[in-house]
Design a protein around this motif. Structure first.
Motif, PDB file in Angstrom:
ATOM      1  N   LYS A 603      17.962  21.177  24.994  1.00 21.39           N
ATOM      2  CA  LYS A 603      18.006  20.606  23.643  1.00 21.39           C
ATOM      3  C   LYS A 603      19.358  20.905  22.976  1.00 21.39           C
ATOM      4  CE  LYS A 603      13.962  20.782  21.672  1.00 21.39           C
ATOM      5  NZ  LYS A 603      12.824  21.455  21.042  1.00 21.39           N
ATOM      6  N   CYS A 604      19.791  22.140  23.098  1.00 20.66           N
ATOM      7  CA  CYS A 604      21.061  22.535  22.470  1.00 20.66           C
ATOM      8  C   CYS A 604      22.234  21.804  23.119  1.00 20.66           C
ATOM      9  CB  CYS A 604      21.270  24.047  22.583  1.00 20.66           C
ATOM     10  SG  CYS A 604      20.114  24.998  21.606  1.00 20.66           S
ATOM     11  N   THR A 707      18.695  42.223  19.049  1.00 24.00           N
ATOM     12  CA  THR A 707      17.997  42.022  17.773  1.00 24.00           C
ATOM     13  C   THR A 707      16.666  42.752  17.811  1.00 24.00           C
ATOM     14  OG1 THR A 707      17.213  39.934  18.678  1.00 24.00           O
ATOM     15  CG2 THR A 707      18.943  39.805  17.018  1.00 24.00           C
ATOM     16  N   ARG A 708      16.237  43.109  16.628  1.00 24.23           N
ATOM     17  CA  ARG A 708      14.922  43.715  16.495  1.00 24.23           C
ATOM     18  C   ARG A 708      14.025  42.684  15.844  1.00 24.23           C
ATOM     19  NH1 ARG A 708      14.711  49.781  14.524  1.00 24.23           N
ATOM     20  NH2 ARG A 708      15.011  50.751  16.533  1.00 24.23           N
ATOM     21  N   ALA A 709      13.553  41.786  16.615  1.00 18.86           N
ATOM     22  CA  ALA A 709      12.697  40.726  16.084  1.00 18.86           C
ATOM     23  C   ALA A 709      11.905  40.124  17.222  1.00 18.86           C
ATOM     24  CB  ALA A 709      13.564  39.647  15.438  1.00 18.86           C
ATOM     25  N   LYS A 710      10.873  39.409  16.855  1.00 21.66           N
ATOM     26  CA  LYS A 710      10.083  38.721  17.871  1.00 21.66           C
ATOM     27  C   LYS A 710      10.959  37.642  18.500  1.00 21.66           C
ATOM     28  CE  LYS A 710       5.578  36.726  18.476  1.00 21.66           C
ATOM     29  NZ  LYS A 710       4.524  35.950  17.890  1.00 21.66           N
ATOM     30  N   SER A 712      11.105  34.647  18.889  1.00 24.58           N
ATOM     31  CA  SER A 712      10.590  33.332  18.505  1.00 24.58           C
ATOM     32  C   SER A 712      11.558  32.240  18.961  1.00 24.58           C
ATOM     33  CB  SER A 712      10.398  33.264  16.996  1.00 24.58           C
ATOM     34  OG  SER A 712      11.597  33.626  16.364  1.00 24.58           O
ATOM     35  N   ASN A 713      11.027  31.040  19.049  1.00 23.28           N
ATOM     36  CA  ASN A 713      11.849  29.920  19.547  1.00 23.28           C
ATOM     37  C   ASN A 713      13.073  29.684  18.686  1.00 23.28           C
ATOM     38  OD1 ASN A 713       9.922  29.650  21.419  1.00 23.28           O
ATOM     39  ND2 ASN A 713       9.260  27.601  20.838  1.00 23.28           N
ATOM     40  N   ASP A 714      12.890  29.807  17.340  1.00 26.80           N
ATOM     41  CA  ASP A 714      14.021  29.529  16.453  1.00 26.80           C
ATOM     42  C   ASP A 714      15.131  30.560  16.647  1.00 26.80           C
ATOM     43  OD1 ASP A 714      12.321  31.412  15.408  1.00 26.80           O
ATOM     44  OD2 ASP A 714      12.703  30.904  13.329  1.00 26.80           O
ATOM     45  N   LEU A 715      14.724  31.804  16.863  1.00 32.23           N
ATOM     46  CA  LEU A 715      15.727  32.853  17.059  1.00 32.23           C
ATOM     47  C   LEU A 715      16.515  32.593  18.359  1.00 32.23           C
ATOM     48  CD1 LEU A 715      16.458  35.745  15.758  1.00 32.23           C
ATOM     49  CD2 LEU A 715      15.301  36.630  17.757  1.00 32.23           C
ATOM     50  N   SER A 717      16.755  29.781  19.945  1.00 31.71           N
ATOM     51  CA  SER A 717      17.516  28.523  19.814  1.00 31.71           C
ATOM     52  C   SER A 717      18.854  28.776  19.126  1.00 31.71           C
ATOM     53  CB  SER A 717      16.742  27.504  18.988  1.00 31.71           C
ATOM     54  OG  SER A 717      15.589  27.133  19.650  1.00 31.71           O
ATOM     55  N   SER A 718      18.811  29.607  18.079  1.00 28.33           N
ATOM     56  CA  SER A 718      20.055  29.856  17.347  1.00 28.33           C
ATOM     57  C   SER A 718      21.072  30.569  18.236  1.00 28.33           C
ATOM     58  CB  SER A 718      19.794  30.646  16.061  1.00 28.33           C
ATOM     59  OG  SER A 718      19.392  31.959  16.362  1.00 28.33           O
ATOM     60  N   PHE A 719      20.593  31.449  19.104  1.00 31.19           N
ATOM     61  CA  PHE A 719      21.496  32.152  20.017  1.00 31.19           C
ATOM     62  C   PHE A 719      22.095  31.177  21.036  1.00 31.19           C
ATOM     63  CE2 PHE A 719      18.876  36.338  19.635  1.00 31.19           C
ATOM     64  CZ  PHE A 719      19.346  36.477  18.350  1.00 31.19           C
ATOM     65  N   TYR A 721      22.300  27.935  20.948  1.00 29.34           N
ATOM     66  CA  TYR A 721      23.184  26.928  20.345  1.00 29.34           C
ATOM     67  C   TYR A 721      24.565  27.525  20.074  1.00 29.34           C
ATOM     68  CZ  TYR A 721      24.919  23.158  17.470  1.00 29.34           C
ATOM     69  OH  TYR A 721      25.674  22.127  16.995  1.00 29.34           O
ATOM     70  N   ASN A 722      24.552  28.729  19.554  1.00 32.32           N
ATOM     71  CA  ASN A 722      25.830  29.393  19.255  1.00 32.32           C
ATOM     72  C   ASN A 722      26.673  29.556  20.527  1.00 32.32           C
ATOM     73  OD1 ASN A 722      27.704  31.038  17.661  1.00 32.32           O
ATOM     74  ND2 ASN A 722      26.928  32.709  18.907  1.00 32.32           N
TER      75      ASN A 722
END
Lengths: 733, 252
Positions: A603-604, A707-710, A712-715, A717-719, A721-722
């Motif tokens: 997608k990216c 990162t300290r986070a779940k 998730s797809n959005d997280l 995706s942002s990586f 894409y960057n």
């Protein structure tokens, strides 16, 4: 001997000679690395989850059901990972032959034969291993060491017993019980329980040895030959042959290596087969040998043979394995063994291009490591050592046994300049023999470049006259001097004395290394070309000497690359759940998320208009053997490249094949990304993205994000894409 | 004029930081957000003092947000906000020009509305890429407050202490300006590559006591002052701590 018998013998001899010469001719000139062919077996196409669901249905409702389920999931996950890693060979001559031996072994049990799937794996380890699901893997390293087919049959029989008795799951359950202190086997202290794990494993191995022998007895394979199988295991750390390494290998008329570079006496091979096996999964060799020896003595050998399939095929397979082993040593960065194994085979096939290239590449890679001060800690992901690069240093020769010790000693004692000279002389001569080979040609240039840049060696540093010529010249002058000693000055005498000492000493052997080569126009012109390329000015040795060495550009400086097409391979995704102090892999979730990451990448890339070629094996079909091979090649290339870290000069063995892949796919960059996600209270993610130039091996981009986070797809995706934005966007002018 | 300047600045910054990824290439988020905190004991916009008719509600602030990603971990934020709450009447505490008291329904508070403009920035946690993930937000809020009260519902006692005479106090409507400095902790998630969900907590500090002591409770001069003090206390309490949740979309 009557005529008919004589005639038969002559025919047999001729046929054998023809076979042997046919076998030899296969390797006389070159060797092409083995690849998979045909269609992909069904088990390669299923997901680990699908395999696990099938297997879990067969588990009964006993008290160990939960542990068995965990085992099945874990086993299938790692099995699937191995099957698609590219290490497994399909329908190649080696796998076909090993399967023929298995057919012979299980002739009387066709049902069991159907359940057994045997593959050869591209690994130099002298090993074979089995999965309870019926998969047996035989390493190339093992095939290269075997003496006969019967030994292979016995090893297969041993592994088949592991499969039949489901030793892996039994051991897994017992280990869990031992850890929990609920085992009937041992309930003592922690240390006692740890030792019990090894003891349990050893019992299973002994059982497989005995049952394997029983299986062999049901066939016509030689029983006595089996004893050698334990020799193969005992001496597996040694090369496949013991051949005296002669210094003449690198020498010619002018290049004479000093004796000090060669060990006069190599270390004896220790024959300790009774080592401490208390913390080993297998009993020591003496115990294993001792257990089956009584059975060997009573066997009737009359009707038994070492070869039931084919002796010729066995020897051909073993030879192929030995050639492949040379390549694998290079891939695994074991340059000493690569050079020595090639040396052994070159004695047999002196004109083999592949072997000469292996030696040249081996020498070159040792050279660049001797001289470099690269930081090799760059590619390190989440502290995962399997993905981390490490520095290469020549192993300590004192720990090496046998004749190969000479190679270690010589390489260790050669200075960079000396090694550079030897490597260049060897490679250039190989290039002259095979002028069309691009690898040897490029290597010659690289060695010239290294000689000028790193070692500050120039053609003026080399003598154009041989030692003999100089000696003769000196003698004539001395005679002259003697006849006209009134004319000879004190200083002239000193200089002549020094020259005499220089000619007679062995230390400056490199000075005379190129006497012959300097008469070759191509040698001189190649040197000039490389020197010119470095200075961009008319070349003189003096000028090059003054020129500053080229500074290496940092690979991470440019944030945007303006690349329009990238090859992607299967991303890495692992989800871990930390429970009760244990890190448990979430097998289903890991596999599912891998697919999600693949979709995100696509997608990216689409959004960035980055042309996307993904060599994924996730949706591979039975007929996709070409993609399987391409993926295998890329995985191997990447694995080797990562080991080199920042050392961009170190050659990647499969670069030659990579050029064909680049042409085929129309892209010369490969991207690999992945996520390591763990949950133990808080979520922790490690995302990585690596971009490499397949043509040069240059590390273009290496990015990690913690990162300290779940995850998730959005997280994610942002990586992604960057990362891809940096790949696709054009740098500012 | 000020909002126009801010929008202009945002647009300028977009060219400066053109190579910032945003989320899938989108850097502009527009959305609605609601700041809220339960009013257990009042006052809210409809209820003032706890009593038989008091029903706890929420004090809310409606917010229209515009976020723009200017750096890999930073958004600049512009917001237009609207809040409405109540100010409880004080009984007989009104003494200007004479001793007066509120004689209306104490459950119905004076109405305080405020339109705010906010300007700030969000810094996303290390490792994250704006506008996804956990963030800290620093913001300056300008309050344009309006207080409406029943100015004709007051009484006083002119001659006889027990005789309440209706009196009109003040104009019934005052406007004030105020500001706040806010600090938020939140998290943004993006769904379907379009919808942005934002949630978290916010703390805001508004000035209550001016150093001169002019606006202290005991030093008010008239109804304007009275409600200035009251509204500041009200805003202070209402804005001190809030939860927030919002929904927006990635525009471009």
């Amino acid at each position: 001997m009557n005529y008919s018998v004589l005639k038969k013998s002559i025919y047999t001899g001729i046929i054998a000679l023809l076979f042997s010469s046919a076998a030899n001719s296969q390797f006389a000139k070159d060797y092409t690395p083995i690849v998979s062919s045909g269609s992909l077996p069904e088990e390669f196409l299923k997901t680990a989850r699908a395999m696990s669901i099938e297997d879990i249905k067969t588990i009964g409702y006993g008290q160990d059901r939960a542990v068995k389920q965990q085992f099945v999931m874990s086993n299938n996950y790692f099995l699937k990972d191995l099957l698609l890693s590219g290490e497994v060979l399909i329908n190649d001559p080696l796998t076909k032959y090993v399967n023929k031996v298995a057919d012979e072994l299980l002739k009387s049990n066709p049902l069991l034969r159907q359940q057994i799937h045997i593959y050869v794996t591209k690994s130099s380890d002298v090993n074979a291993y089995a999965f309870d699901k019926g998969f047996i893997f035989v390493n190339v390293g093992l095939l290269a060491q075997l003496e006969n087919e019967a030994q292979l049959a016995y090893i297969l029989a041993h592994e088949i017993d592991h499969v039949m008795k489901k030793h892996s799951v039994t051991e897994y359950i017992e280990n869990v019980k031992l850890e929990n202190g609920t085992s009937n086997y041992e309930r003592g202290s922690y240390d006692e329980r740890s030792l019990a794990k090894y003891r349990f494993s050893k019992e299973q191995e002994s059982d497989a040895d005995m049952e394997g022998l029983s299986l062999i007895k049901k066939t016509n394979y030689s029983i006595k030959a089996l004893n050698g199988a334990f020799d193969v295991l005992q001496y597996s750390y040694l090369p496949f042959e013991l051949v005296d390494f002669k210094k003449s290998f690198f020498e010619d008329e002018y290049l004479t290596l000093p004796d000090t570079l060669f060990l006069k006496q190599t270390s004896d091979i220790k024959a300790n087969d009774d080592y401490d096996d208390s913390k080993s999964t297998h009993p020591n060799i003496r115990k294993r040998r001792g257990a089956i020896e009584p059975e060997l003595k009573v066997s009737d050998e009359a009707s038994r043979k070492k070869y039931l399939v084919s002796e010729e095929e066995f020897k051909n397979v073993r030879e192929t394995a030995r050639f492949e082993l040379c390549r694998l040593y290079m891939v695994e960065r074991d340059y000493m063994n690569a050079i020595y194994a090639s040396y052994i085979l070159l004695e047999k096939y002196p004109d083999n291009l592949f072997l000469k290239k292996t030696v040249s590449q081996g020498l070159y890679n040792v050279l660049v490591n001797k001289s470099s001060s690269y930081n090799r800690s760059t590619i390190s992901i989440a502290g995962n050592s399997s993905m981390s690069s490490r520095s290469y240093s020549i192993p300590d020769y004192t720990k090496i046994e046998g004749t190969s010790q000479r190679v270690y000693y010589m390489m260790d004692n050669l200075e960079s300049k000396e090694l550079n000279t030897i490597a260049l002389a060897y490679t250039f001569k190989a290039h002259k023999q095979y002028p069309d080979d691009k690898t040897l040609s490029a290597l010659t240039d690289s060695l010239f470049s290294f000689m000028i840049n790193s070692n500050s060696l120039f053609l003026n540093d080399f003598s154009r006259k041989s030692k003999t010529e100089l000696k003769n010249q000196d003698t004539i002058q001395v005679v002259k001097v003697d006849s006209t000693d009134v004319e000879e000055s004190k200083y002239s005498k000193i200089k002549k004395q020094q020259q005499k000492v220089e000619v007679e000493t062995e230390d400056n052997f490199t000075k005379y290394a190129f006497v012959g080569l300097l008469k070759d126009d191509e040698f001189v012109s190649r040197y000039s070309k490389m020197a010119k390329g470095l200075t961009q000015k008319p070349v003189t040795d003096e000028y090059v000497k003054k020129a500053k060495p080229q500074t290496k550009k940092k690979t991470t400086d440019a944030p945007f690359f303006g690349i329009d097409k990238v090859i992607f391979i299967d991303p890495f995704y692992m989800k871990i759940k930390n429970e009760h102090g244990k890190a448990n892999v979430q097998f289903y979730e890991s596999e599912d998320r891998q697919q999600v990451l693949l979709d995100i990448q696509k997608k990216c890339a689409d959004r960035l208009k980055l042309q996307y070629t993904c060599l994924t094996t996730k949706d591979i079909a039975a007929g996709d053997i070409e993609r399987y091979n391409d993926n295998a090649l890329l995985n191997e290339w990447l694995g080797e490249r990562f080991k080199h870290g920042d050392n961009n000069d170190e050659l990647v063995t499969s670069s030659e094949n990579m050029k064909q892949l680049i042409e085929k796919l129309g892209a010369k960059y490969v991207a690999w990304s992945g996520v390591y996600n763990s949950k133990g209270g808080a979520y922790r993610n490690t995302y990585f993205f690596i971009l490499l130039d397949l043509e040069t091996g240059k590390l273009m981009k290496f990015e990690t994000r913690y990162t300290r986070a779940k995850d998730s797809n959005d997280l994610i995706s942002s990586f992604v894409y960057n990362s891809l934005m940096h790949v696709a966007k054009k740098p500012k002018q | 004029m000020k909002p126009k300047i801010i929008v202009f600045l945002i647009l300028v910054s977009s060219t400066v930081f053109a190579q910032v990824p945003g989320y899938m290439g989108k850097r502009f988020v527009i959305g609605y957000e609601n700041y809220f905190f339960p009013a257990f004991y009042g006052p809210g916009k409809n209820n003032a003092n706890p009593g038989p008719s008091f029903s706890p509600g929420f004090n809310t602030t409606h917010c229209l947000n515009i976020d723009y990603t200017v750096k890999q971990r930073m958004n600049v934020c512009f917001s237009l906000q609207h809040l409405r709450t109540g100010i409880a009447y004080k009984g007989d505490d009104y003494a200007y020009p004479k001793e007066s008291k509120y004689s209306g329904n104490f459950s119905t508070p004076a109405q305080l509305t405020s339109n705010n403009i906010g300007f700030g920035f969000k810094v996303f946690r290390r490792g994250n890429i704006a506008p996804v993930g956990k963030y800290q937000k620093f913001e300056i809020l300008l309050f344009f407050e309006k207080v409406k009260y029943e100015n004709n519902n007051f009484t006083t006692h002119e001659q006889n202490y027990y005789e309440n005479v209706p009196i009109t106090l003040g104009t019934g409507e005052y406007t004030y300006r105020n500001f706040a400095i806010t600090y938020s902790l939140g998290k943004q998630r993006i769904f379907f590559n379009k919808l942005v969900m934002d949630y978290g907590i916010r703390a805001a500090i508004t000035p209550v006591v001016i150093p001169t002591g002019l606006y202290t409770v005991d030093n008010v001069r008239d109804m304007d002052d009275r409600f200035k003090v009251d509204s500041r206390f009200r805003i202070f309490r209402q804005q001190l701590f809030n939860f927030h949740i919002g929904l927006g979309f990635l525009a471009f």
